[in-house]
Each structure stands twice: as structure tokens, then as C-alpha cells.
Design a protein around this motif. Structure first.
Motif, PDB file in Angstrom:
ATOM      1  N   ARG A  31       0.897  -1.124  -0.067  1.00  0.00           N
ATOM      2  CA  ARG A  31       0.000   0.116  -0.170  1.00  0.00           C
ATOM      3  C   ARG A  31       0.977   1.064   0.076  1.00  0.00           C
ATOM      4  O   ARG A  31       1.987   1.232   0.370  1.00  0.00           O
ATOM      5  N   THR A  32       0.412   2.245  -0.688  1.00  0.00           N
ATOM      6  CA  THR A  32       1.249   3.397  -0.796  1.00  0.00           C
ATOM      7  C   THR A  32       0.303   4.773  -0.159  1.00  0.00           C
ATOM      8  O   THR A  32      -0.862   4.824  -0.192  1.00  0.00           O
ATOM      9  N   TYR A  33       1.089   5.539   0.501  1.00  0.00           N
ATOM     10  CA  TYR A  33       0.504   6.464   1.385  1.00  0.00           C
ATOM     11  C   TYR A  33       1.475   7.659   0.914  1.00  0.00           C
ATOM     12  O   TYR A  33       2.792   7.681   0.525  1.00  0.00           O
ATOM     13  N   ALA A  39       7.287  17.998  -5.750  1.00  0.00           N
ATOM     14  CA  ALA A  39       8.006  17.229  -4.607  1.00  0.00           C
ATOM     15  C   ALA A  39       6.791  16.965  -3.823  1.00  0.00           C
ATOM     16  O   ALA A  39       5.873  17.581  -3.600  1.00  0.00           O
ATOM     17  N   TRP A  40       6.975  15.643  -3.197  1.00  0.00           N
ATOM     18  CA  TRP A  40       6.035  15.075  -2.264  1.00  0.00           C
ATOM     19  C   TRP A  40       7.074  13.976  -1.394  1.00  0.00           C
ATOM     20  O   TRP A  40       7.830  13.535  -1.988  1.00  0.00           O
ATOM     21  N   THR A  41       6.183  13.383  -0.463  1.00  0.00           N
ATOM     22  CA  THR A  41       6.862  12.378   0.103  1.00  0.00           C
ATOM     23  C   THR A  41       5.781  11.079  -0.163  1.00  0.00           C
ATOM     24  O   THR A  41       4.441  11.264  -0.108  1.00  0.00           O
ATOM     25  N   ARG A  97      -0.213   5.714  12.712  1.00  0.00           N
ATOM     26  CA  ARG A  97       1.070   6.419  12.602  1.00  0.00           C
ATOM     27  C   ARG A  97       1.150   7.199  11.313  1.00  0.00           C
ATOM     28  O   ARG A  97       1.671   8.349  11.439  1.00  0.00           O
ATOM     29  N   PHE A  98       0.941   6.699  10.144  1.00  0.00           N
ATOM     30  CA  PHE A  98       1.164   7.215   8.977  1.00  0.00           C
ATOM     31  C   PHE A  98       0.309   8.301   8.861  1.00  0.00           C
ATOM     32  O   PHE A  98       0.632   9.542   8.734  1.00  0.00           O
ATOM     33  N   ALA A  99      -0.898   8.274   9.382  1.00  0.00           N
ATOM     34  CA  ALA A  99      -1.845   9.414   9.518  1.00  0.00           C
ATOM     35  C   ALA A  99      -1.368  10.378  10.355  1.00  0.00           C
ATOM     36  O   ALA A  99      -1.566  11.860   9.890  1.00  0.00           O
ATOM     37  N   ARG A 152      -1.441  10.403   3.678  1.00  0.00           N
ATOM     38  CA  ARG A 152      -2.719   9.525   3.486  1.00  0.00           C
ATOM     39  C   ARG A 152      -2.719   8.589   2.292  1.00  0.00           C
ATOM     40  O   ARG A 152      -1.628   8.708   1.375  1.00  0.00           O
ATOM     41  N   PRO A 153      -3.630   7.464   2.313  1.00  0.00           N
ATOM     42  CA  PRO A 153      -3.458   6.441   1.004  1.00  0.00           C
ATOM     43  C   PRO A 153      -3.640   7.302  -0.285  1.00  0.00           C
ATOM     44  O   PRO A 153      -4.392   8.118  -0.328  1.00  0.00           O
TER      45      PRO A 153
END
Length: 511
Positions: free
Chosen positions: A11-13, A160-162, A182-184, A189-190
Motif C-alpha cells: 500500500r502507498t501513502y 515534490a512530495w513524500t 502512525r502514518f496518518a 494519506r492513502p
């Protein structure tokens, strides 16, 4: 109850640029985390200044770092996973390396005289953390990328982004839920992976709006130009397949060029002949340059099948081996000649002229007339040419050599008529389709007759080569006799086949 079923998925966020790595300490069930050294991965897209590769749905990229380990990738629109067009980067390539010659050969027909340069770059600064549970089981892998995307050339855009990618191994649902929380917290975000798609969007040129003086919608000129544009696209696609050595590609390239030439010839009154006649000549020359490779392919298959069908007692000497040696040389020379032709100046001039015709067509007043009336009338004119040739081919009083020539002329005229009918099918509907279908049997017979003519020439050559080599040419002579007999049979059948195809009902739509 905790679900401990083993699953593997990713899954990618996504989050804003500069988003730090999420907290991974004190996770439920994680006994140890292992961070790999930071690495930099770059994907550099190459294209022309006007992005011809992107417009043709071709991706030429140079990958540096990671598993790809400095490697060129060429992805073609009809390629598949089994075909790996991958070339390692030369150790001394430098900062801006030259595209490898074997890849340049494949894209030459698209880029033509334009230079290929870096057009865009994706840069990822990557950190990977592996999460282990009891007994050192791998539970999950968290990949953190700082992504920078930039277009290069005259206009530059930078984004640019993460991105964080979660690879689940043996983690249970509780751990996955905690990781996602923790990602949130970190602002992630997904989201689907976006770098390649975003670069593709920025590099793909806006579709060209062809300026056509074609009159109202449904006019003869508009219908003709649509057909010509489709054949131009087919020509480009098949040229690429020829360069890749695709099966039947030379034949399909020849068919596309013949379709376009036939349409330009059959509908000459709709376009300025000062523009179209040079294109017709160029397409004819292209067909002639492709013919030896196609003929060799057809002959090889025909003679091979003929020898394989002979009873053992009639297959004298090493005929199969002799045939294989002969066609290996002929096909290699013919293939080399095809590639030389595609790399030549005449072919480049032809492609440029076709593009110019489609972008800036000079249509006549007649082209503005309704297609449903004008196209059938022009098809009728082409049909008359076929009718005249068939009259000689089926005349028993005509000399044999005249009939052979007329059969060949009728075959070419029949193809032109079939392709001219294709143009009109969109407006003439069922009548035109029925007419084309009715000609199929007759056209097939003419094609087979031509095959026997060409095959007999090859069989005579093979037979003449056998004797000096101390071999037996009997089997080739036997096939020669069979082809001669088949040609005579076809000539006897032509009047009936023609009567069926040329019935009043089938051609009533012509006027």
C-alpha cells in the motif's frame, strides 16, 4: 481474536514534501527494526524536444541505482512483459549518456531527424525499514521516499512530495492498523504511486488538432482524411514492429502502405495531386523495397510445405536442406535491405510528406460534396479498371502471356478496389461490405495465381542450383509442375468466380 494469516501486499501513502519518516518505535509485536542505508534512485526519461516518443506511447528511460543498477529501459506500446528491452549503461557513459545504438534503431522511425535528450527526471531519496517479530520473522517493510519530479528542456516544472510504501509480509491486522494510524499522524494519506504517471502527464504533448479544409461533417474529404490518418498510424506502428523483428511485420507494413496508396489513387479528385502524387510514388517505392522480404517469407513457407507434403519416394536428395540454405541467405539479405530502406532519406521524406498532408490538406471543391454520394461514384471508376483487366484475363482467345499479365494487373486492381471500398464502408454501409465480401474469393484466387508464378521462378532456380552441387532437383521440378497445373486451374475458374463477384446485386450501390 487476532488475525495472523500471512498475506503479501503493498500500500502507498502520500504526504507533502519534507514529511518525515513515521514513528516506528514501540510497535505492537515488533521485536526489532532494521534500517538500511539511505540510497538515491533516479529515473530519467529521454525524448525529443517536441516529445515524439511520449506522443507515440513509447517510454525510453535510464534507471540509476536500486535493483535496476544503471540500466536503459525501452517500453513500447505493444510490448509485453516477456520482451525485456533492457540495456546496461556503459561504465564510461558520463552524466548525459548517449542512447545505445540498438535502442536508437528501434525508435528512429518515430524521432526521425530529431535529437533525443533528457526530458524529465524522477529522483527518490529512499530509506527502508524492516520490522521483525519473534523468531526474527519479517512482519513488514516500510519504504520512505522523498520524491522530486522535474521536467527538463525549454520549459521546466518541479514537483515534490513524500511517499511511503508499506509491504506487508507476516504482520497481523493489529500491527497494520497501528502503522496506518502512525502514518496518518505524520500527514500521510492513502494514494496510488504517482511519480511515473505525473511525469507522463507533463511530457505527453497536447493532441494535435489537424487543420482540415474538409467541408461539412460527412463530406467526402473528411471521410477520406480519417481513413488516411488511420493508415498513417498503422504505418508507424508496423514500422516499429519491423525494426523489432516482429512476426508478419513486413507484410503488415506493406499492407498499410498499399491501403494508403490505393486510397490516394482511387480518390485523386478529392485532393491536390501536386501533394498526393509524390506520396503515391513514395509509397509505391516503399512497397517495392519491402516486396523481396515478403516474397521470400511466402515462398519459403510455400515450398517448405510442398516438400513436406511429398511422399518419401518423391523427395529425392537433400531438398529440404538445400531450400533452407537458400532462403536463409535470401531472407537475411532482404531483411537487411528493408532496414536500410527504413533508415534512408526517401522514407524519411515520405513520412514527413504524409504528416504534412494530414495536417494541412489541400482538398478540392469536390471533396466538400456528401460522402454517401461522392465516394461510391469514385469506387465505380476504380471498379472499371478491374473489369477491363479481368476481360483480358478471362479471354480464352488472348495469348497466354497476355493472360498472365492481365491476371497480375487484375490482382493489383482488385486490391485497390477492395481498399477503396473500405474507405466508403462508413457511408455506404451493408452494400459496400457485401461488395467487398463478394470480391474476396475472386481476389484470393488471383493472389494464389501470383504465388504460383513467383514460386515457379524460385523452384526453377533451386532446381538449376541442385545439379552443379551434385544434388537432385527432381522434387523442385515436381513442385514446379504442380504449381503450373494449379495456375491453369485458377485461370479456368476465374470466369465463374468473376461472375459471382460481379453480379448486378453486389455492385448496385456503385453509381
Amino acid at each position: 481474536m487476532t488475525d495472523t494469516t500471512t498475506r503479501t501486499w503493498n500500500r502507498t501513502y502520500r504526504g507533502p514534501a519534507g514529511t518525515g519518516a513515521p514513528r516506528l518505535a514501540a510497535l505492537l509485536g515488533v521485536h526489532r527494526d532494521e534500517a538500511t542505508p539511505q540510497q538515491v534512485l533516479e529515473t530519467e526519461r529521454f525524448d525529443t524536444d517536441d516529445h515524439r516518443l511520449s506522443a507515440a506511447d513509447i517510454r525510453l528511460t535510464l534507471h540509476r541505482g536500486g535493483e535496476e543498477q544503471d540500466q536503459w529501459h525501452l517500453d513500447l506500446p505493444d510490448g509485453d512483459e516477456a520482451e525485456q528491452l533492457r540495456v546496461p549503461l556503459a561504465p564510461d557513459a558520463g552524466a548525459t549518456p548517449e542512447v545505445p545504438a540498438e535502442l536508437q534503431e528501434l525508435i528512429r522511425g518515430v524521432v526521425r531527424d530529431r535529437a533525443v535528450r533528457p526530458a524529465g527526471r524522477i529522483r527518490r531519496v529512499r530509506t527502508e525499514t524492516r520490522l521483525h517479530g519473534d523468531a526474527d520473522r519479517l512482519l513488514a517493510v516500510v519504504v520512505h521516499d522523498d520524491v522530486t519530479l522535474a521536467t527538463l528542456g525549454r520549459a521546466t516544472e518541479v514537483e515534490a512530495w513524500t511517499e511511503v510504501e508499506l509491504h506487508r509480509a507476516e504482520a497481523d491486522n493489529a500491527l497494520i492498523t497501528e502503522l496506518e494510524n502512525r502514518f496518518a499522524e505524520s500527514g500521510l494519506r492513502p494514494a496510488a504511486p504517482a511519480a511515473e504517471e505525473e511525469l507522463e502527464r507533463l511530457l505527453r504533448p497536447a493532441p494535435k488538432v489537424r487543420k482540415r479544409r474538409s467541408g461539412p461533417r460527412g463530406s467526402a474529404g473528411a471521410v477520406l482524411l480519417d481513413y488516411l490518418a488511420a493508415q498513417a498510424d498503422r504505418l508507424a506502428a508496423e514500422e516499429l514492429r519491423v525494426r523489432r523483428g516482429g512476426p508478419d511485420s513486413v507484410h503488415q507494413l506493406r499492407v498499410a502502405s498499399r491501403r494508403m496508396r490505393s486510397a490516394l489513387q482511387a480518390y485523386r479528385p478529392l485532393l491536390d495531386r501536386r501533394r498526393t502524387d509524390p506520396i503515391v510514388d513514395g509509397l509505391r517505392e516503399l512497397g517495392q523495397e519491402l516486396a523481396p522480404a515478403r516474397d521470400a517469407e511466402v515462398l519459403h513457407e510455400r515450398i517448405s510445405d510442398g516438400l513436406a507434403g511429398l511422399p518419401p519416394e518423391l523427395l529425392l536428395g537433400p531438398a529440404q536442406a538445400q531450400m533452407t540454405r537458400h532462403f536463409a541467405r535470401v531472407e537475411a539479405e532482404a531483411t537487411a535491405a528493408v532496414l536500410t530502406a527504413l533508415d534512408g532519406e526517401r522514407y524519411a521524406t515520405l513520412r514527413t510528406a504524409i504528416d504534412a498532408l494530414l495536417e494541412r490538406p489541400l482538398l478540392t471543391k469536390r471533396a466538400a460534396r456528401p460522402a454517401r454520394k461522392e465516394l461510391p461514384a469514385l469506387v465505380a471508376r476504380t471498379a472499371k479498371r478491374l473489369e477491363d483487366a479481368v476481360g483480358i484475363a478471362t479471354d480464352p482467345a488472348a495469348p497466354a502471356d497476355h493472360r498472365d499479365t492481365a491476371v497480375h494487373t487484375a490482382r493489383k486492381a482488385g486490391k485497390r478496389l477492395r481498399y477503396a471500398t473500405e474507405v466508403a464502408e462508413s457511408v455506404a454501409g451493408k452494400d459496400a461490405k457485401r461488395f467487398a465480401k463478394s470480391l474476396k474469393g475472386f481476389q484470393s484466387a488471383l493472389g494464389e495465381h501470383q504465388d504460383t508464378v513467383v514460386a515457379r521462378e524460385a523452384l526453377r532456380e533451386l532446381g538449376s542450383l541442385a545439379h552443379p552441387a551434385g544434388e537432385n532437383g527432381f522434387s523442385f521440378g515436381l513442385l514446379y509442375g504442380r504449381d503450373a497445373a494449379r495456375a491453369e486451374q485458377i485461370e479456368r475458374e476465374l470466369p465463374e468466380l468473376w461472375a459471382t463477384a460481379w453480379s448486378r446485386r453486389n455492385r448496385r450501390w456503385l453509381r
